[in-house]
Design a protein around this motif. Sequence first.
Motif, PDB file in Angstrom:
ATOM      1  N   TYR A 716       5.041  15.457  -4.698  1.00 13.68           N
ATOM      2  CA  TYR A 716       3.998  15.774  -5.680  1.00 13.68           C
ATOM      3  C   TYR A 716       3.873  17.278  -5.848  1.00 13.68           C
ATOM      4  N   MET A 717       4.035  17.757  -7.080  1.00 13.76           N
ATOM      5  CA  MET A 717       3.817  19.169  -7.370  1.00 13.76           C
ATOM      6  C   MET A 717       2.324  19.473  -7.511  1.00 13.76           C
ATOM      7  N   ASN A 718       1.561  18.484  -7.979  1.00 16.64           N
ATOM      8  CA  ASN A 718       0.136  18.671  -8.244  1.00 16.64           C
ATOM      9  C   ASN A 718      -0.680  18.042  -7.121  1.00 16.64           C
ATOM     10  N   LEU A 719      -1.515  18.870  -6.465  1.00 17.67           N
ATOM     11  CA  LEU A 719      -2.291  18.390  -5.319  1.00 17.67           C
ATOM     12  C   LEU A 719      -3.288  17.324  -5.740  1.00 17.67           C
ATOM     13  N   SER A 720      -3.962  17.535  -6.867  1.00 19.62           N
ATOM     14  CA  SER A 720      -4.978  16.560  -7.286  1.00 19.62           C
ATOM     15  C   SER A 720      -4.355  15.193  -7.562  1.00 19.62           C
ATOM     16  N   SER A 721      -3.137  15.177  -8.127  1.00 24.43           N
ATOM     17  CA  SER A 721      -2.467  13.897  -8.366  1.00 24.43           C
ATOM     18  C   SER A 721      -2.173  13.181  -7.051  1.00 24.43           C
ATOM     19  N   PHE A 722      -1.761  13.945  -6.032  1.00 22.20           N
ATOM     20  CA  PHE A 722      -1.485  13.345  -4.728  1.00 22.20           C
ATOM     21  C   PHE A 722      -2.752  12.756  -4.120  1.00 22.20           C
ATOM     22  N   ILE A 723      -3.856  13.526  -4.178  1.00 28.37           N
ATOM     23  CA  ILE A 723      -5.113  13.045  -3.576  1.00 28.37           C
ATOM     24  C   ILE A 723      -5.576  11.777  -4.286  1.00 28.37           C
ATOM     25  N   ARG A 724      -5.500  11.772  -5.625  1.00 26.83           N
ATOM     26  CA  ARG A 724      -5.940  10.598  -6.382  1.00 26.83           C
ATOM     27  C   ARG A 724      -5.092   9.372  -6.029  1.00 26.83           C
ATOM     28  N   LYS A 725      -3.766   9.551  -5.940  1.00 25.12           N
ATOM     29  CA  LYS A 725      -2.888   8.426  -5.634  1.00 25.12           C
ATOM     30  C   LYS A 725      -3.096   7.930  -4.201  1.00 25.12           C
ATOM     31  N   PHE A 726      -3.322   8.889  -3.263  1.00 26.85           N
ATOM     32  CA  PHE A 726      -3.529   8.505  -1.866  1.00 26.85           C
ATOM     33  C   PHE A 726      -4.802   7.677  -1.728  1.00 26.85           C
ATOM     34  N   LYS A 727      -5.858   8.126  -2.400  1.00 23.54           N
ATOM     35  CA  LYS A 727      -7.124   7.383  -2.313  1.00 23.54           C
ATOM     36  C   LYS A 727      -6.993   6.025  -2.981  1.00 23.54           C
ATOM     37  N   GLN A 728      -6.267   5.971  -4.098  1.00 24.24           N
ATOM     38  CA  GLN A 728      -6.064   4.699  -4.782  1.00 24.24           C
ATOM     39  C   GLN A 728      -5.314   3.710  -3.897  1.00 24.24           C
ATOM     40  N   THR A 729      -4.409   4.218  -3.052  1.00 22.05           N
ATOM     41  CA  THR A 729      -3.588   3.346  -2.206  1.00 22.05           C
ATOM     42  C   THR A 729      -4.306   2.956  -0.920  1.00 22.05           C
ATOM     43  N   THR A 730      -4.961   3.949  -0.264  1.00 24.72           N
ATOM     44  CA  THR A 730      -5.543   3.710   1.065  1.00 24.72           C
ATOM     45  C   THR A 730      -7.047   3.505   1.043  1.00 24.72           C
ATOM     46  N   GLY A 731      -7.698   3.916  -0.037  1.00 24.41           N
ATOM     47  CA  GLY A 731      -9.142   3.784  -0.109  1.00 24.41           C
ATOM     48  C   GLY A 731      -9.883   5.017   0.344  1.00 24.41           C
ATOM     49  N   VAL A 732      -9.209   5.995   0.922  1.00 26.67           N
ATOM     50  CA  VAL A 732      -9.854   7.239   1.373  1.00 26.67           C
ATOM     51  C   VAL A 732      -8.974   8.412   0.950  1.00 26.67           C
ATOM     52  N   THR A 733      -9.561   9.608   0.951  1.00 26.31           N
ATOM     53  CA  THR A 733      -8.791  10.807   0.620  1.00 26.31           C
ATOM     54  C   THR A 733      -7.930  11.200   1.821  1.00 26.31           C
ATOM     55  N   PRO A 734      -6.911  12.042   1.609  1.00 25.49           N
ATOM     56  CA  PRO A 734      -6.077  12.477   2.737  1.00 25.49           C
ATOM     57  C   PRO A 734      -6.860  13.213   3.817  1.00 25.49           C
ATOM     58  N   GLY A 735      -7.850  14.019   3.404  1.00 31.19           N
ATOM     59  CA  GLY A 735      -8.639  14.743   4.405  1.00 31.19           C
ATOM     60  C   GLY A 735      -9.427  13.798   5.287  1.00 31.19           C
ATOM     61  N   VAL A 736     -10.065  12.802   4.670  1.00 31.32           N
ATOM     62  CA  VAL A 736     -10.836  11.820   5.455  1.00 31.32           C
ATOM     63  C   VAL A 736      -9.893  11.029   6.366  1.00 31.32           C
ATOM     64  N   PHE A 737      -8.730  10.697   5.870  1.00 29.07           N
ATOM     65  CA  PHE A 737      -7.763   9.954   6.683  1.00 29.07           C
ATOM     66  C   PHE A 737      -7.356  10.751   7.920  1.00 29.07           C
ATOM     67  N   ARG A 738      -7.082  12.066   7.737  1.00 32.56           N
ATOM     68  CA  ARG A 738      -6.701  12.910   8.884  1.00 32.56           C
ATOM     69  C   ARG A 738      -7.851  13.029   9.884  1.00 32.56           C
ATOM     70  N   ASP A 739      -9.090  13.220   9.375  1.00 38.04           N
ATOM     71  CA  ASP A 739     -10.242  13.337  10.281  1.00 38.04           C
ATOM     72  C   ASP A 739     -10.442  12.053  11.073  1.00 38.04           C
ATOM     73  N   THR A 740     -10.232  10.912  10.413  1.00 39.65           N
ATOM     74  CA  THR A 740     -10.392   9.620  11.102  1.00 39.65           C
ATOM     75  C   THR A 740      -9.377   9.467  12.229  1.00 39.65           C
ATOM     76  N   ILE A 741      -8.144   9.891  11.977  1.00 39.19           N
ATOM     77  CA  ILE A 741      -7.103   9.810  13.010  1.00 39.19           C
ATOM     78  C   ILE A 741      -7.450  10.716  14.189  1.00 39.19           C
ATOM     79  N   LYS A 742      -7.944  11.933  13.875  1.00 39.39           N
ATOM     80  CA  LYS A 742      -8.312  12.865  14.953  1.00 39.39           C
ATOM     81  C   LYS A 742      -9.448  12.299  15.810  1.00 39.39           C
TER      82      LYS A 742
END
Length: 746
Positions: A716-742
Amino acid sequence: MFKPKLFTKYMISYTALFFIPVLILAFLAFSMFNSILNKEITSNTSVLLEQAKNSIDNRVEELNKLSIQISNNPYLSSSSIANKFTDVVFAINLLKNFSIPNNFFDNFFIYYFGHELLYSPKGTFNPQYFSSVLYPYEDWKLEDLQKQLNASSNIYVKPIRQMSGDQTVQKSVLYAVPIPYMSEKPSGAVFFLIQEKTIYDILKETLNANKSSVLILDSASKPITMMGALTLDSIDPDQFEHRKSMISEKIVLGGSSYFVSSTTSTRSGWTYISFLPTDTVTNKLSGLKTTTLILFLTLFIIGVLLIYAFMKMNYKPLGELSRLAASLLGKDQSNPGGIESVKTAVDQMSKQITVLEGKYQSTSPIMRQRLLHQLLKGHFTDTEEFTIAGAEYGLSISGQFFSVVIVMLDAPSTLSPQLVGSRVQSLFADWYSGFVLDDVVDDQIILVLSDENNHVRQYEDICATMIDKLQSELQLSCTVGVGNWFPSLSSLSESYLQACSALDYRLIKGKNTVISYREIESNQKNAGYYPKQQLELLETYFTDHNADRFTQVLDAIFKNMKEKRIPLMSAKLLCYDVIQTIEQAIYKNNYYLKNDEDSAFDIISLSRYETLEDLSDRIKALCSDIFNAAREEQPMNKQMEKIKEYTLQNYHECHFSLQGLSDHMNMSVSYLSHYFKAQEGRNISDYVNDLRMHKAKTLLTDTPMNLQQVAYNVGYMNLSSFIRKFKQTTGVTPGVFRDTIKEKDG
């Protein structure tokens, strides 16, 4: 018998001869010094220079990608930011997001031609204020950027040294990218200001190594900047214009010598040249030079002694050679005369060869053909010039118009070309004068004709009569290509090319015919003929194995081509489209051809067929074999394995696309999508998204990469597109996903 005087003479000669390789050996020894210098330079300066080049290239590529993103953003288009003040404010805030991940440039601006403002993350600026106060370049205004981009439709670089002498102005390189990217008619430009200090920090390690200096040239070999002890004023950048790839070349600048190494980027076209003072590396070599000199003298003395020893042993063959030369010259073999006899024999043979060459060159038929070849190539500008040159060989030409006719025999003949050429010339003799060339191309007879009595209009009728005569008298079938008439003798070469082109048109008109170039020109009106519907039917009947219908459609296509007499290039392209249609149907149905069959379905194979009938027969035969084989064997299906292999290798690349995958698989996009879904039960885009999201989760869990880096590494060249697609797939944003793992790991 051993001759002391001759032996001494040969001894001196061989010693001198031995001195040459010893001298070469000395040069090789000195090349060892250069090797040491090259290792010193390559291991230090060149490697560092290559690293610096790659670092700058990567950052310049980021600028290009950033320009593409800006160009593709609808909120940053010329029409969007020219409407309202609120749109301008929104655009400026949006530009701030582009400047966050990149510290290579100090600032960047969007300049749309015709706008009264420059737009940047720091606000808007007046172009006049920018050019005269913020970044004043000598003899250049921002308005000139439009002319320079329109002139080249390429990236434009403004060097550092053209900045104003004002010490308060930070020296910067202006790097301008046209909008749209690499457009021939750009509507504007994104230009970045790269500070000189930023470039220095990248080159610092190279500059500090052995007190080097570095010159950077743009793709047009113009200087961008000079770092280190040397300055641009102390060198002439033009002398390095053609030295874009060199290693350890020694030059002198200002009385001091330097080893110069350079490397040119294949990505940006910039050239990086380092200047290494020779004093830093030459001090190590003084001991090696002394050792080499001693070795050279020792080797020379040993060699002289060996020559003396072997001369005594091997003088006998030389004596035999001398006696052989004496016998050839008819001299007394008891006193052959040594090497002088050999020399005399060689000189005598050389003189005999020279005499033979002179006789060969003066042979009249050969020179006659040579002059005719020059006439055909257009070397003579008028009839008088040719008549003077050919007078000695009985050649002369006159007339008001000139043309070339090529007679191509449709099959090899046992008759001599001279006999056939003589008969062809006699058939034209009543109307035209001219000459025959029968040694230019096999199975072709070329006539150079001149018209004195205005028989131009009877030209093609005479050619048709000639075909009938050759068939009835000599049993020769031929095709005739006719060039246009020209009033200038020097234009015969053009008439020859036209006749060759006319012969090529036998693909459409067929063999045993007269084809004039004038006829080809008149057929240009049918250039737009294209049987799209019939090609679709051809593919359908092939897929259905309907041989009868397939043959009917193929015959109809070729029949229309002949009746409409379309231009030759259009005919060849249409033939290729017929082949491509069949080839695509073969691949779509997973049929596999043998090597000899596969070679018939490509553009090169078109040159093997002289007429449409030949091509039609070949296609029908091959398709018949395919239809028969399809009934006996099941097709091998390895397409899905290839699709997944290519996708796994490239899904994380930003340029990965369904079009690129379809091109790699030689399939259409629609067919590829339908085929994948039929095999896997899901869309190929869903498959790619799953791969990217799985890798994104891994990077978020196992690496400290920021979100921008994670997005780039999964395509992904565009960060916002990546965040939108990640949330659409997993239900959470990438930042929330990383915090949950930590939190779970903690």
